[in-house]
Design an enzyme around this catalytic site. Structure first.
Site, PDB file in Angstrom:
ATOM      1  CE  LYS A 135      -9.470   9.650  14.406  1.00 31.05           C
ATOM      2  NZ  LYS A 135      -8.198  10.227  14.066  1.00 31.05           N
ATOM      3  CB  ILE A 136     -15.637   4.542  14.604  1.00 26.58           C
ATOM      4  CG1 ILE A 136     -16.528   5.654  15.186  1.00 26.58           C
ATOM      5  CG2 ILE A 136     -16.280   3.169  14.624  1.00 26.58           C
ATOM      6  CD1 ILE A 136     -17.387   5.340  16.335  1.00 26.58           C
ATOM      7  CG  HIS A 160      -7.394   5.064   3.712  1.00 21.89           C
ATOM      8  ND1 HIS A 160      -6.399   5.631   2.943  1.00 21.89           N
ATOM      9  CD2 HIS A 160      -6.943   3.839   4.078  1.00 21.89           C
ATOM     10  CE1 HIS A 160      -5.407   4.768   2.841  1.00 21.89           C
ATOM     11  NE2 HIS A 160      -5.698   3.676   3.522  1.00 21.89           N
ATOM     12  CG  ASP A 186      -7.337  -2.655   9.367  1.00 22.17           C
ATOM     13  OD1 ASP A 186      -6.804  -3.673   8.896  1.00 22.17           O
ATOM     14  OD2 ASP A 186      -6.693  -1.650   9.734  1.00 22.17           O
ATOM     15  CG  HIS A 188      -0.564   1.395   9.974  1.00 23.54           C
ATOM     16  ND1 HIS A 188      -1.220   1.120   8.798  1.00 23.54           N
ATOM     17  CD2 HIS A 188       0.767   1.273   9.685  1.00 23.54           C
ATOM     18  CE1 HIS A 188      -0.338   0.841   7.847  1.00 23.54           C
ATOM     19  NE2 HIS A 188       0.880   0.925   8.360  1.00 23.54           N
ATOM     20  CG  HIS A 213      -2.314   0.528   0.859  1.00 22.35           C
ATOM     21  ND1 HIS A 213      -2.847   1.647   1.461  1.00 22.35           N
ATOM     22  CD2 HIS A 213      -3.229   0.115  -0.041  1.00 22.35           C
ATOM     23  CE1 HIS A 213      -4.043   1.878   0.955  1.00 22.35           C
ATOM     24  NE2 HIS A 213      -4.301   0.959   0.045  1.00 22.35           N
TER      25      HIS A 213
HETATM   26  C1  LIG Z   1      -4.874  -0.772   6.868  1.00 27.28           C
HETATM   27  C2  LIG Z   1      -4.897   0.589   7.488  1.00 27.28           C
HETATM   28  O1  LIG Z   1      -3.972   0.976   8.139  1.00 27.28           O
HETATM   29  S1  LIG Z   1      -6.264   1.538   7.187  1.00 27.28           S
HETATM   30  C3  LIG Z   1      -6.355   2.659   8.554  1.00 27.28           C
HETATM   31  C4  LIG Z   1      -6.711   1.934   9.817  1.00 27.28           C
HETATM   32  N1  LIG Z   1      -6.972   2.868  10.904  1.00 27.28           N
HETATM   33  C5  LIG Z   1      -8.205   3.057  11.425  1.00 27.28           C
HETATM   34  O2  LIG Z   1      -9.178   2.454  11.037  1.00 27.28           O
HETATM   35  C6  LIG Z   1      -8.279   4.032  12.564  1.00 27.28           C
HETATM   36  C7  LIG Z   1      -9.492   4.966  12.440  1.00 27.28           C
HETATM   37  N2  LIG Z   1      -9.287   5.916  11.381  1.00 27.28           N
HETATM   38  C8  LIG Z   1      -8.505   7.042  11.580  1.00 27.28           C
HETATM   39  O3  LIG Z   1      -8.016   7.300  12.676  1.00 27.28           O
HETATM   40  C9  LIG Z   1      -8.256   7.942  10.401  1.00 27.28           C
HETATM   41  O4  LIG Z   1      -9.331   7.890   9.488  1.00 27.28           O
HETATM   42  C10 LIG Z   1      -6.945   7.604   9.684  1.00 27.28           C
HETATM   43  C11 LIG Z   1      -5.771   7.529  10.675  1.00 27.28           C
HETATM   44  C12 LIG Z   1      -7.041   6.274   8.950  1.00 27.28           C
HETATM   45  C13 LIG Z   1      -6.659   8.687   8.642  1.00 27.28           C
HETATM   46  O5  LIG Z   1      -6.439   9.875   9.340  1.00 27.28           O
HETATM   47  P1  LIG Z   1      -6.533  11.309   8.639  1.00 27.28           P
HETATM   48  O6  LIG Z   1      -5.904  11.265   7.306  1.00 27.28           O
HETATM   49  O7  LIG Z   1      -6.008  12.279   9.612  1.00 27.28           O
HETATM   50  O8  LIG Z   1      -8.118  11.457   8.482  1.00 27.28           O
HETATM   51  P2  LIG Z   1      -8.951  12.606   7.746  1.00 27.28           P
HETATM   52  O9  LIG Z   1      -8.094  13.797   7.487  1.00 27.28           O
HETATM   53  O10 LIG Z   1      -9.670  11.994   6.610  1.00 27.28           O
HETATM   54  O11 LIG Z   1     -10.019  12.980   8.864  1.00 27.28           O
HETATM   55  C14 LIG Z   1     -11.064  13.896   8.572  1.00 27.28           C
HETATM   56  C15 LIG Z   1     -11.970  14.033   9.772  1.00 27.28           C
HETATM   57  O12 LIG Z   1     -12.691  12.829   9.986  1.00 27.28           O
HETATM   58  C16 LIG Z   1     -12.471  12.356  11.313  1.00 27.28           C
HETATM   59  N3  LIG Z   1     -12.309  10.923  11.265  1.00 27.28           N
HETATM   60  C17 LIG Z   1     -11.496  10.245  10.429  1.00 27.28           C
HETATM   61  N4  LIG Z   1     -11.587   8.930  10.690  1.00 27.28           N
HETATM   62  C18 LIG Z   1     -12.460   8.799  11.701  1.00 27.28           C
HETATM   63  C19 LIG Z   1     -12.949   7.680  12.413  1.00 27.28           C
HETATM   64  N5  LIG Z   1     -12.525   6.453  12.121  1.00 27.28           N
HETATM   65  N6  LIG Z   1     -13.853   7.885  13.398  1.00 27.28           N
HETATM   66  C20 LIG Z   1     -14.268   9.130  13.671  1.00 27.28           C
HETATM   67  N7  LIG Z   1     -13.839  10.240  13.042  1.00 27.28           N
HETATM   68  C21 LIG Z   1     -12.935  10.060  12.066  1.00 27.28           C
HETATM   69  C22 LIG Z   1     -11.168  12.999  11.735  1.00 27.28           C
HETATM   70  O13 LIG Z   1     -11.074  13.093  13.145  1.00 27.28           O
HETATM   71  C23 LIG Z   1     -11.247  14.345  11.066  1.00 27.28           C
HETATM   72  O14 LIG Z   1     -12.074  15.190  11.831  1.00 27.28           O
HETATM   73  P3  LIG Z   1     -11.609  16.683  12.201  1.00 27.28           P
HETATM   74  O15 LIG Z   1     -11.387  17.355  10.873  1.00 27.28           O
HETATM   75  O16 LIG Z   1     -12.730  17.197  13.016  1.00 27.28           O
HETATM   76  O17 LIG Z   1     -10.321  16.497  12.961  1.00 27.28           O
HETATM   77  O1  LIG Z   2      -2.157   3.497   3.340  1.00 28.37           O
HETATM   78  C1  LIG Z   2      -2.363   3.721   4.540  1.00 28.37           C
HETATM   79  O2  LIG Z   2      -2.157   4.831   5.080  1.00 28.37           O
HETATM   80  C2  LIG Z   2      -2.887   2.663   5.415  1.00 28.37           C
HETATM   81  C3  LIG Z   2      -3.360   1.454   4.699  1.00 28.37           C
HETATM   82  O3  LIG Z   2      -4.469   1.391   4.229  1.00 28.37           O
HETATM   83  C4  LIG Z   2      -2.442   0.342   4.523  1.00 28.37           C
HETATM   84  O4  LIG Z   2      -1.267   0.434   4.898  1.00 28.37           O
HETATM   85  O5  LIG Z   2      -2.873  -0.711   3.984  1.00 28.37           O
END
Ligand SMILES: CC(=O)SCCNC(=O)CCNC(=O)[C@H](O)C(C)(C)COP(=O)(O)OP(=O)(O)OC[C@H]1O[C@@H](n2cnc3c(N)ncnc32)[C@H](O)[C@@H]1OP(=O)(O)O
Ligand SMILES: O=C([O-])CC(=O)C(=O)O
Length: 374
Positions: free
Chosen positions: A253-254, A259, A310, A220, A185
């Site tokens: 945060k959920i 993403h 995820d 992540h 990714h």
């Molecule tokens: C395979 C992987 O690694 S995929 C990622 C796995 N991680 C998760 O599922 C954790 C939950 N998700 C998150 O924390 C985030 O969406 C991340 C870390 C994946 C991306 O973070 P960012 O790029 O900073 O998110 P983005 O800029 O799109 O956020 C926009 C808004 O939506 C909110 N938001 C984003 N994701 C979530 C969430 N899962 N739950 C609630 N609110 C959320 C942010 O807090 C932000 O609000 P704000 O502007 O009031 O601060």
């Molecule tokens: O690209 C990212 O930031 C997180 C992700 O979805 C991955 O590593 O699979």
């Protein structure tokens, strides 16, 4: 539409070049070396995709057979590594076990020079499932398993060792898909960790050990475990809706949603969701899958946030009888391919990665004698 990327977290900044994958080019797509993830997940086994990512081309039948035979032959663990694993307590997190296991392997089978990088990667690919299961079965069941199984696939090998029996065909198939979806990714946090470490000309086990540490966090890879811990508390779809609305109200945060790069959807979600549904039917589930679907509906309706890779992995793994704390280690078994290919790419055209910082501290001042300090 592509997401507008800017702000903290290096968002939107080009930090290097890669020929390995494209993420969210059209808002939602994912390709590995030019092949669409949907095609790869429908037509390939994980070992074919690992070969593609690591060696640059899809293998023909003979190359695939040879590669699988080679990996099967590399599953046994050195005694010194088994000794270390036996000393790690049952309460440890399996990601910490894997981090230690990778580091110990680097002590025992050190990469002497970069000409050994493919061999070192194949060895890790073959024996990471062994490391996880050897520790898990020893610390939880008190048995010393034989990790040199003859299962045809990495996913099958993992399930066999975990459950002490040959896996169902459906489960082995889902493992192929899951490992393909998680394999690569672009410049995500753990891969970038690996590349930063590689840019100092460090050894491959150090790069991968660091990447495991980055993947562990709930923002992540750790999100698949956090998502499971959330959905298993919901007793029905209506309960899930009520509780999620409360969480959103409290600005929690959920995990498993949102993403950093994709704007409309994560292309891996529809694929793993389809398999989670099949597994739900197979196990006769009437709670976890409907709960998961309702969570997806509520998050989209309320926040326009979509499931990332995820979220539906949580229920899919649960239906296959995999303990929650082993979810992120499975991600490692797969993402190792992406990490290693990025390490090789970085080494092939290297300059040490060393960005600058904006200083926000004190202005220049002199050191007071110790007797004059507060
Ligand atoms: C395979 C992987 O690694 S995929 C990622 C796995 N991680 C998760 O599922 C954790 C939950 N998700 C998150 O924390 C985030 O969406 C991340 C870390 C994946 C991306 O973070 P960012 O790029 O900073 O998110 P983005 O800029 O799109 O956020 C926009 C808004 O939506 C909110 N938001 C984003 N994701 C979530 C969430 N899962 N739950 C609630 N609110 C959320 C942010 O807090 C932000 O609000 P704000 O502007 O009031 O601060
Ligand atoms: O690209 C990212 O930031 C997180 C992700 O979805 C991955 O590593 O699979």
């Amino acid at each position: 539409m592509a997401k507008q990327l800017s702000g903290a977290g290096l968002r939107g900044q080009v930090a290097g070049k890669t020929a390995l994958s494209t993420v969210g080019k059209s808002g939602s797509g994912l390709t590995y070396r030019g092949y669409d993830i949907k095609d790869l997940a429908s037509h390939c086994q994980f070992e074919e995709v690992a070969y593609l990512i690591l060696k640059g081309k899809l293998p023909n039948q003979r190359e695939l057979d040879d590669y699988k035979t080679k990996l099967i032959g590399l599953r046994a663990l050195p005694q010194a590594l088994k000794d270390v694993l036996e000393r790690i307590p049952a309460a440890a997190h399996p990601m910490d076990v894997l981090r230690t296991g990778c580091s110990m392997l680097g002590n025992l089978e050190t990469e002497q020079d970069f000409s050994q990088q493919q061999e070192a990667t194949d060895r890790m690919l073959a024996c990471f499932p062994s490391i996880i299961c050897y520790w898990y079965r020893y610390s939880h069941d008190g048995v010393r398993i034989n990790t040199q199984t003859h299962d045809d696939s990495i996913g099958g090998h993992f399930l066999h060792m975990l459950h002490d029996g040959a896996p169902k065909t459906l489960h082995e198939q889902v493992m192929h898909v899951s490992l393909i979806l998680y394999a690569e990714h672009e410049f995500n946090a753990s891969t970038f960790t690996a590349r930063v470490c590689a840019s100092t000309l460090s050894d491959i086990h150090s790069c991968v050990t660091g990447a495991i540490g980055s993947l562990r966090g709930p923002l992540h890879g750790g999100a698949n475990e956090a998502a499971m811990e959330m959905i298993e508390k919901f007793t029905s779809a209506d309960d899930a809706e009520k509780q999620m609305l409360g969480m959103l109200e409290r600005k929690e945060k959920i995990m498993g949603f949102g993403h950093a790069i994709y704007s409309e959807s994560d292309p891996r979600n529809a694929i793993i969701k389809g398999w989670a549904e099949k597994l739900a039917q197979d196990t006769g589930d009437t709670v976890l899958y409907p709960v998961s679907v309702r969570c997806e509906e509520v998050m989209w309706r309320e926040k326009k946030l979509f499931c990332n890779a995820d979220f539906f992995h949580a229920s899919a793994y649960n239906f296959m009888g995999i303990p929650t704390k082993l979810f992120t280690p499975i991600f490692v078994m797969s993402r190792l391919t992406g990490w290693a290919a990025h390490i090789m790419e970085q080494r092939a055209d290297n300059r040490i990665i060393r960005p600058s910082a904006e200083y926000t501290g004190e202005a220049l001042r002199s050191v007071p004698p110790i007797a004059q300090r507060d």
